[in-house]
Design a protein around this motif. Sequence first.
Motif, PDB file in Angstrom:
ATOM      1  N   GLU A  10     -25.907  44.881  56.776  1.00 16.55           N
ATOM      2  CA  GLU A  10     -26.281  44.571  58.156  1.00 16.55           C
ATOM      3  C   GLU A  10     -26.191  45.839  59.002  1.00 16.55           C
ATOM      4  O   GLU A  10     -25.390  46.725  58.719  1.00 16.55           O
TER       5      GLU A  10
ATOM      6  N   ARG B 136     -24.076  41.836  51.243  1.00 14.26           N
ATOM      7  CA  ARG B 136     -25.034  41.777  52.349  1.00 14.26           C
ATOM      8  C   ARG B 136     -24.918  43.050  53.185  1.00 14.26           C
ATOM      9  O   ARG B 136     -23.817  43.479  53.532  1.00 14.26           O
TER      10      ARG B 136
ATOM     11  N   ASN C 138     -34.928  39.603  59.202  1.00 10.49           N
ATOM     12  CA  ASN C 138     -34.480  38.625  60.205  1.00 10.49           C
ATOM     13  C   ASN C 138     -34.452  37.194  59.695  1.00 10.49           C
ATOM     14  O   ASN C 138     -34.771  36.258  60.420  1.00 10.49           O
ATOM     15  N   GLN C 139     -34.075  37.016  58.483  1.00  3.98           N
ATOM     16  CA  GLN C 139     -33.971  35.666  57.927  1.00  3.98           C
ATOM     17  C   GLN C 139     -32.531  35.458  57.472  1.00  3.98           C
ATOM     18  O   GLN C 139     -31.912  36.360  56.913  1.00  3.98           O
ATOM     19  N   ASP C 140     -32.004  34.270  57.727  1.00  4.93           N
ATOM     20  CA  ASP C 140     -30.645  33.978  57.298  1.00  4.93           C
ATOM     21  C   ASP C 140     -30.534  34.085  55.792  1.00  4.93           C
ATOM     22  O   ASP C 140     -31.413  33.646  55.051  1.00  4.93           O
ATOM     23  N   MET C 141     -29.425  34.664  55.361  1.00  7.01           N
ATOM     24  CA  MET C 141     -29.181  34.786  53.931  1.00  7.01           C
ATOM     25  C   MET C 141     -28.645  33.463  53.399  1.00  7.01           C
ATOM     26  O   MET C 141     -27.804  32.832  54.033  1.00  7.01           O
ATOM     27  N   ILE C 142     -29.127  33.056  52.284  1.00  2.00           N
ATOM     28  CA  ILE C 142     -28.632  31.851  51.632  1.00  2.00           C
ATOM     29  C   ILE C 142     -27.683  32.294  50.529  1.00  2.00           C
ATOM     30  O   ILE C 142     -28.059  33.076  49.653  1.00  2.00           O
ATOM     31  N   THR C 143     -26.446  31.841  50.603  1.00  4.91           N
ATOM     32  CA  THR C 143     -25.481  32.216  49.576  1.00  4.91           C
ATOM     33  C   THR C 143     -25.837  31.521  48.263  1.00  4.91           C
ATOM     34  O   THR C 143     -26.415  30.436  48.268  1.00  4.91           O
TER      35      THR C 143
END
Length: 106
Positions: free
Chosen positions: A19, A17, A3-8
């Motif tokens: 999901e 990614r 549940n953490q935003d992915m950093i490109t």
Amino acid sequence: VLNQDMITPSDGSPWVRLEFPAASENILTALTGFCREEGTFRISVATEIQSGVDKNNLWCDQIAAIFNRQLFDGVFTSAPNTREGVDEGIYFIGTVTTPYRYEYIG
């Protein structure tokens, strides 16, 4: 991390990614606790925009082949669908979506 935003990547390198946007769970047998989860997982594939559509399509096709009608650890997958990619900033992003069924004792 869950549940953490992915950093490109800051250098613009390709990324993938995974999901799980949709799923439902049912208890099929209350006495034994046999459960089934059904849903779809999505894999987004981002390649450098200047690499063209071919690289992205190739990677999406290869990923789809890995998950095409497979059985592993109680997970059954159906035929994946690939979607033509779109330009997004410095990336060309394609997607592979795959229906699945997961059976387990809960």
